[in-house]
Design an enzyme around this catalytic site. Structure first.
Site, PDB file in Angstrom:
ATOM      1  N   GLU A 191      -5.466   6.575  -7.134  1.00 23.77           N
ATOM      2  CA  GLU A 191      -5.542   5.644  -8.260  1.00 23.77           C
ATOM      3  C   GLU A 191      -6.896   5.786  -8.941  1.00 23.77           C
ATOM      4  O   GLU A 191      -7.915   5.893  -8.241  1.00 23.77           O
ATOM      5  CB  GLU A 191      -5.351   4.199  -7.778  1.00 23.77           C
ATOM      6  CG  GLU A 191      -3.968   3.958  -7.177  1.00 23.77           C
ATOM      7  CD  GLU A 191      -3.765   2.504  -6.741  1.00 23.77           C
ATOM      8  OE1 GLU A 191      -4.667   1.670  -6.984  1.00 23.77           O
ATOM      9  OE2 GLU A 191      -2.707   2.210  -6.167  1.00 23.77           O
ATOM     10  N   HIS A 250      -0.911  -0.672 -10.538  1.00 23.86           N
ATOM     11  CA  HIS A 250      -1.506  -1.573  -9.552  1.00 23.86           C
ATOM     12  C   HIS A 250      -1.895  -2.915 -10.191  1.00 23.86           C
ATOM     13  O   HIS A 250      -3.068  -3.317 -10.199  1.00 23.86           O
ATOM     14  CB  HIS A 250      -2.717  -0.941  -8.869  1.00 23.86           C
ATOM     15  CG  HIS A 250      -2.967  -1.509  -7.499  1.00 23.86           C
ATOM     16  ND1 HIS A 250      -3.608  -0.814  -6.499  1.00 23.86           N
ATOM     17  CD2 HIS A 250      -2.644  -2.719  -6.959  1.00 23.86           C
ATOM     18  CE1 HIS A 250      -3.684  -1.562  -5.413  1.00 23.86           C
ATOM     19  NE2 HIS A 250      -3.110  -2.733  -5.671  1.00 23.86           N
ATOM     20  N   ARG A 274       0.851  -1.180   0.000  1.00 27.69           N
ATOM     21  CA  ARG A 274       0.000   0.000   0.000  1.00 27.69           C
ATOM     22  C   ARG A 274       0.888   1.231   0.000  1.00 27.69           C
ATOM     23  O   ARG A 274       1.909   1.277   0.685  1.00 27.69           O
ATOM     24  CB  ARG A 274      -0.936   0.021   1.223  1.00 27.69           C
ATOM     25  CG  ARG A 274      -2.013  -1.058   1.204  1.00 27.69           C
ATOM     26  CD  ARG A 274      -3.010  -0.842   0.077  1.00 27.69           C
ATOM     27  NE  ARG A 274      -4.066  -1.837   0.073  1.00 27.69           N
ATOM     28  CZ  ARG A 274      -4.030  -2.977  -0.592  1.00 27.69           C
ATOM     29  NH1 ARG A 274      -2.943  -3.276  -1.307  1.00 27.69           N
ATOM     30  NH2 ARG A 274      -5.043  -3.811  -0.566  1.00 27.69           N
TER      31      ARG A 274
END
Length: 337
Positions: free
Chosen positions: A285, A304, A256
């Site tokens: 994001e 991601h 994270r």
């Protein structure tokens, strides 16, 4: 007094109306092919585009849906957002943990939240894709090989770094961290690890050396982060930790983004230690095209992708369909709230 009665109806009464399901953030347009959505007594709508960060756009798009399937933490569900979706009765998240869903608020509003199983291998594999990309500077060389160049322009642009005989640091030796450590050993690396509750026995079982936090950052040629985000781990990697890293070292984060102090990372990259940061997770994001991290020398970024594989998505969506069918039958599975 009407609101509590409404909660009880949403949680406890079998669902017997025409049902609408929203499947969110299907970026690759694959969700409809990876599970048997037609087996559900419902209309299913697939959203391939990101709905945005603002509550207005998300809530407007989801007003008429009874069930929402969320792909990991791409679209957060805060208390305010959930309150603005009065028809929502079931929220399914891929995976069994989602920090972007306010589970307490969902419980208070009578919304059932369910999760799915998944594979940890995908994240470990992508971690190594980033390590290898950084060590061999594939971010530069892939472009060099594929783009037209002047006759006097070198075909090769960089000098890669070998991994055998170098030190891999693993910050967080959970299930994913242990897989990353095992692959590091297979590459002939010396593997060291640290986390707050890591014992010497657990480290020895994984074939790694337990070290103090300061030593982890000081000794690692490659340092990979595998911590769960919590109040304790937020910004746990800051200026002091980054300042201890070696010149030429590589920092990798597939966990994270908030675990690393972003401003401290930008400053550290400017000083050359670490020399590269391979990142798969970000505070915002999708990452805006003009984000300052993308303008920072030494950053290698992927969007991601740690959990994005066909095998993983097949598990996610198959389990999501199973969760919805079980909830309709009055016997919900994998209940988180």
């Amino acid at each position: 007094m009407w609101q509590p009665a409404f909660h009880r109806t949403r949680r406890r009464t079998p669902y017997d109306e025409a049902m609408r399901i929203a499947v969110l953030d299907d970026y690759q347009n694959v969700a409809r092919t990876l599970a048997d959505w037609g087996s559900l007594p419902a209309e299913t709508v697939f959203f391939s585009g990101f709905l945005g960060h603002g509550d207005d756009a998300v809530c407007q798009a989801l007003q008429d849906f009874d069930v929402v399937v969320a792909m990991r933490e791409r679209t957060p569900f805060t208390a305010e957002r959930l309150q603005a979706l009065p028809k929502l009765k079931l929220l399914v998240t891929t995976g069994m943990r989602n920090a972007a869903i306010d589970l307490d608020a969902a419980r208070d509003q009578g919304i059932t939240v369910c999760g799915t199983s998944g594979s940890l291998a995908a994240t470990a594999e992508h971690t190594w894709a980033l390590i290898l990309a950084a060590a061999r500077r594939l971010d530069v060389e892939l472009l060099s090989a594929s783009r037209p160049r002047a006759i006097d322009q070198p075909w090769q642009q960089t000098l890669g770094t070998g991994l055998a005989g170098h030190t891999l640091g693993v910050y967080g030796l959970g299930k994913v961290g242990a897989q990353v450590a095992g692959i590091g050993r297979a590459f002939g690396m010396e593997v060291i690890a640290h986390s707050q509750n890591l014992s010497a026995a657990r480290a020895a079982e994984a074939g790694v050396e337990l070290v103090a936090k300061e030593e982890l950052f000081a000794r690692s040629d490659v340092l990979s982060i595998h911590l769960k985000l919590s109040e304790r781990t937020t910004a746990v990697v800051g200026a002091q930790e980054l300042g201890a890293m070696r010149s030429g070292s590589i920092l990798v984060n597939t966990s994270r983004s908030a675990i690393i102090d972003e401003d401290a990372l930008v400053a550290a990259l400017g000083s050359g230690a670490p020399s590269l940061a391979a990142l798969d997770v970000f505070d915002v994001e999708p990452l805006p095209a003009n984000h300052h991290l993308l303008q920072t020398p030494g950053v290698i970024a992927t969007p991601h992708l740690g959990y994005v594989t066909e095998e993983q998505f097949s598990i996610f969506y198959t389990d999501a369909v199973r969760d919805i069918a079980a909830w309709v039958a009055g016997t919900p599975l994998n209940v988180l709230s």
